[in-house]
Each structure stands twice: as structure tokens, then as C-alpha cells.
Design a protein around this motif. Structure first.
Motif, PDB file in Angstrom:
ATOM      1  N   MET A   1       0.849  -1.191   0.000  1.00  0.00           N
ATOM      2  CA  MET A   1       0.000   0.000   0.000  1.00  0.00           C
ATOM      3  C   MET A   1       0.885   1.241   0.000  1.00  0.00           C
ATOM      4  O   MET A   1       1.741   1.377   0.865  1.00  0.00           O
ATOM      5  CB  MET A   1      -0.879  -0.019   1.253  1.00  0.00           C
ATOM      6  N   SER A   2       0.688   2.111  -0.953  1.00  0.00           N
ATOM      7  CA  SER A   2       1.539   3.298  -0.999  1.00  0.00           C
ATOM      8  C   SER A   2       1.091   4.293   0.069  1.00  0.00           C
ATOM      9  O   SER A   2      -0.088   4.355   0.417  1.00  0.00           O
ATOM     10  CB  SER A   2       1.509   3.923  -2.397  1.00  0.00           C
ATOM     11  N   PHE A   3       2.054   5.049   0.580  1.00  0.00           N
ATOM     12  CA  PHE A   3       1.778   5.908   1.729  1.00  0.00           C
ATOM     13  C   PHE A   3       1.401   7.318   1.314  1.00  0.00           C
ATOM     14  O   PHE A   3       2.100   7.958   0.532  1.00  0.00           O
ATOM     15  CB  PHE A   3       2.999   5.958   2.650  1.00  0.00           C
ATOM     16  N   ASP A   4       0.304   7.803   1.876  1.00  0.00           N
ATOM     17  CA  ASP A   4      -0.167   9.164   1.616  1.00  0.00           C
ATOM     18  C   ASP A   4      -0.304   9.879   2.973  1.00  0.00           C
ATOM     19  O   ASP A   4      -1.126   9.487   3.802  1.00  0.00           O
ATOM     20  CB  ASP A   4      -1.524   9.087   0.915  1.00  0.00           C
ATOM     21  N   PRO A   5       0.506  10.931   3.214  1.00  0.00           N
ATOM     22  CA  PRO A   5       0.470  11.634   4.515  1.00  0.00           C
ATOM     23  C   PRO A   5      -0.924  12.118   4.906  1.00  0.00           C
ATOM     24  O   PRO A   5      -1.224  12.259   6.097  1.00  0.00           O
ATOM     25  CB  PRO A   5       1.422  12.825   4.307  1.00  0.00           C
ATOM     26  N   VAL A  39       5.504  15.893   7.387  1.00  0.00           N
ATOM     27  CA  VAL A  39       5.664  14.442   7.184  1.00  0.00           C
ATOM     28  C   VAL A  39       6.256  14.190   5.795  1.00  0.00           C
ATOM     29  O   VAL A  39       7.234  13.441   5.642  1.00  0.00           O
ATOM     30  CB  VAL A  39       4.301  13.716   7.320  1.00  0.00           C
ATOM     31  N   ALA A  40       5.684  14.836   4.797  1.00  0.00           N
ATOM     32  CA  ALA A  40       6.146  14.649   3.421  1.00  0.00           C
ATOM     33  C   ALA A  40       7.595  15.100   3.267  1.00  0.00           C
ATOM     34  O   ALA A  40       8.416  14.409   2.642  1.00  0.00           O
ATOM     35  CB  ALA A  40       5.236  15.407   2.456  1.00  0.00           C
ATOM     36  N   ARG A  80      -3.109   5.465  13.681  1.00  0.00           N
ATOM     37  CA  ARG A  80      -2.605   6.426  12.691  1.00  0.00           C
ATOM     38  C   ARG A  80      -2.588   7.859  13.232  1.00  0.00           C
ATOM     39  O   ARG A  80      -2.626   8.809  12.443  1.00  0.00           O
ATOM     40  CB  ARG A  80      -3.413   6.343  11.382  1.00  0.00           C
ATOM     41  N   ASP A  81      -2.531   7.997  14.559  1.00  0.00           N
ATOM     42  CA  ASP A  81      -2.508   9.349  15.127  1.00  0.00           C
ATOM     43  C   ASP A  81      -1.235   9.632  15.921  1.00  0.00           C
ATOM     44  O   ASP A  81      -1.198  10.572  16.738  1.00  0.00           O
ATOM     45  CB  ASP A  81      -3.760   9.633  15.962  1.00  0.00           C
TER      46      ASP A  81
ATOM     47  N   SER B 108      10.304   3.178   1.370  1.00  0.00           N
ATOM     48  CA  SER B 108      10.295   3.518  -0.067  1.00  0.00           C
ATOM     49  C   SER B 108       8.893   3.903  -0.532  1.00  0.00           C
ATOM     50  O   SER B 108       8.413   3.444  -1.578  1.00  0.00           O
ATOM     51  CB  SER B 108      10.814   2.353  -0.907  1.00  0.00           C
ATOM     52  N   GLY B 109       8.237   4.717   0.282  1.00  0.00           N
ATOM     53  CA  GLY B 109       6.931   5.256  -0.117  1.00  0.00           C
ATOM     54  C   GLY B 109       5.759   4.313   0.045  1.00  0.00           C
ATOM     55  O   GLY B 109       4.628   4.635  -0.316  1.00  0.00           O
ATOM     56  N   ALA B 110       6.021   3.130   0.636  1.00  0.00           N
ATOM     57  CA  ALA B 110       4.927   2.164   0.815  1.00  0.00           C
ATOM     58  C   ALA B 110       4.795   1.796   2.293  1.00  0.00           C
ATOM     59  O   ALA B 110       5.763   1.854   3.055  1.00  0.00           O
ATOM     60  CB  ALA B 110       5.197   0.913  -0.001  1.00  0.00           C
ATOM     61  N   GLU B 111       3.583   1.407   2.694  1.00  0.00           N
ATOM     62  CA  GLU B 111       3.361   0.955   4.064  1.00  0.00           C
ATOM     63  C   GLU B 111       3.619  -0.541   4.165  1.00  0.00           C
ATOM     64  O   GLU B 111       3.083  -1.322   3.379  1.00  0.00           O
ATOM     65  CB  GLU B 111       1.926   1.258   4.499  1.00  0.00           C
ATOM     66  N   VAL B 112       4.421  -0.909   5.141  1.00  0.00           N
ATOM     67  CA  VAL B 112       4.792  -2.308   5.344  1.00  0.00           C
ATOM     68  C   VAL B 112       4.415  -2.703   6.771  1.00  0.00           C
ATOM     69  O   VAL B 112       4.790  -2.010   7.722  1.00  0.00           O
ATOM     70  CB  VAL B 112       6.318  -2.502   5.144  1.00  0.00           C
TER      71      VAL B 112
END
Lengths: 119, 119
Positions: A1-5, A39-40, A80-81, B108-112
């Protein structure tokens, strides 16, 4: 899953607490706040960047003091907080020049100072 | 200097963040909130007691799950607006039954996901 701040949970001021832990010693160094852009920036640059609530501006840790935090590991908690950042800390983390901000212990009902500022 | 919980710096809701760290492994387990009375109860009982924001009540960690946190060390940060508790954690700290709440890493931009719930 790609991470989005933006998927993190921020408080009413748009901030999330971030705990910094020393990567080699495991010592908890400090807690400060980030907004989504901080964060970004932290993830993009590898330099830990907080949001200063007192100055209302981005705060690249160590930018003026030289006591930079290089990001090693970036973690998110179950709700997630809250964030946990493992860092390579250059110099003392605390603005008082102590290794960690948590230098006062409560012991048998009294406050005890555990360390002195570094020189 | 004798310690008085009212001298800590609380937010507008009367709360202060408290980080729990495992006394033996050094792992950061969770972050939750305390009010002045939760601070006093934690120090008096040695059982870490938070304030549950969702339930608006005291939350003796592990009271229902059995996953108690025994206080080892109680620290205050330089600004007196964050606490660090070293604890002996019984069982997993996270309500998802994982050892720590910080089980998701951004890599690397993904959640693990780093660990599974304990059985």
C-alpha cells in the motif's frame, strides 16, 4: 500500500505527535509535532522536519543548531494518530544541550535531574 | 524538588501525552494521554493509568485485557508537556494484540506491516 500523509489522523490544529528515538542507543530523545507537509518533507529529504507550534513554521531539526536528525525508520501507530521516528541524532537532541529532552525523573515523589547539558 | 502533577503543562483538554517504552527491550510501545489525576494515580499505584479520550474515563492499562503496564521509571521532558514512562509490559501493548502499536513502517513510499498479532 503506498503511503499518503493525508491518511494520517491529525488533531484540530492539523498536527500529529512524532516521537524521535535514537537508532543506536534506543533512547527516546524528544516528542514534537508535524503537519502533513512536514511528514512529506521528512520522508522526501531524510532530515526530520517538525512544525513549530510557537513559531508557526516548519522546523528542520538542527537547521540552526547543527543538531540534525537523520531519518532511519518511519513508523505509524495502530490508530494512525502518532508517529515513531528512529533517527541518527547529531549532537544533543534537547534545546538545553542535553542528549535527550527527558532528563528529569520523578523518584519517590521528587524530581531528579539525570544529566547535565553537554559542553 | 517534590513533584506536583499540576505543574505539568496540559493541553486545552487538560491532557498530556505519555509515551510508554519497554524497560527491557527499549522498544517504544504506545503513546496515550493522561490528565493530572491519571498522573497521580500512575505514580501512586505503579500501574500505568491513562485518560481515555474516546470513553472520557480513566483507563488502567490492561484492566480488562490483562496487558498491564507496571511503571519502572517516570520522566518529564524539558518543556514539561510530555511524559516518558518506562514500563514492564505484560503481554502485547497494542489493542490489535501486537507487541507494539508502531507496527507499520513507511519504506520507499509504501506501508509495510512489520508484525502480526500474537496468538
Amino acid at each position: 500500500m503506498s503511503f499518503d500523509p493525508s491518511t494520517l489522523v491529525y488533531n484540530d490544529a492539523g498536527l500529529i505527535p512524532a516521537i524521535a528515538q535514537d537508532a543506536s542507543s534506543g533512547e527516546v530523545l524528544m516528542m514534537a509535532w508535524m503537519n502533513a507537509e512536514a511528514v512529506a518533507r521528512t520522508l522526501a529529504t531524510g532530515k526530520v522536519t517538525y512544525w513549530s507550534r510557537s513559531r508557526q513554521s516548519f522546523w528542520v531539526k538542527g537547521e540552526s543548531s547543527g543538531h540534525v536528525q537523520h531519518l532511519v525508520d518511519f513508523r505509524i501507530d495502530c490508530d494512525r494518530d502518532c508517529l515513531l521516528l528512529t533517527v541518527n541524532q547529531q549532537g544533543p537532541a534537547c534545546h538545553t544541550n542535553r542528549r535527550t529532552c527527558f532528563y528529569v525523573e520523578v523518584r519517590s515523589g521528587a524530581e531528579v535531574e539525570l544529566m547535565q547539558p553537554e559542553v
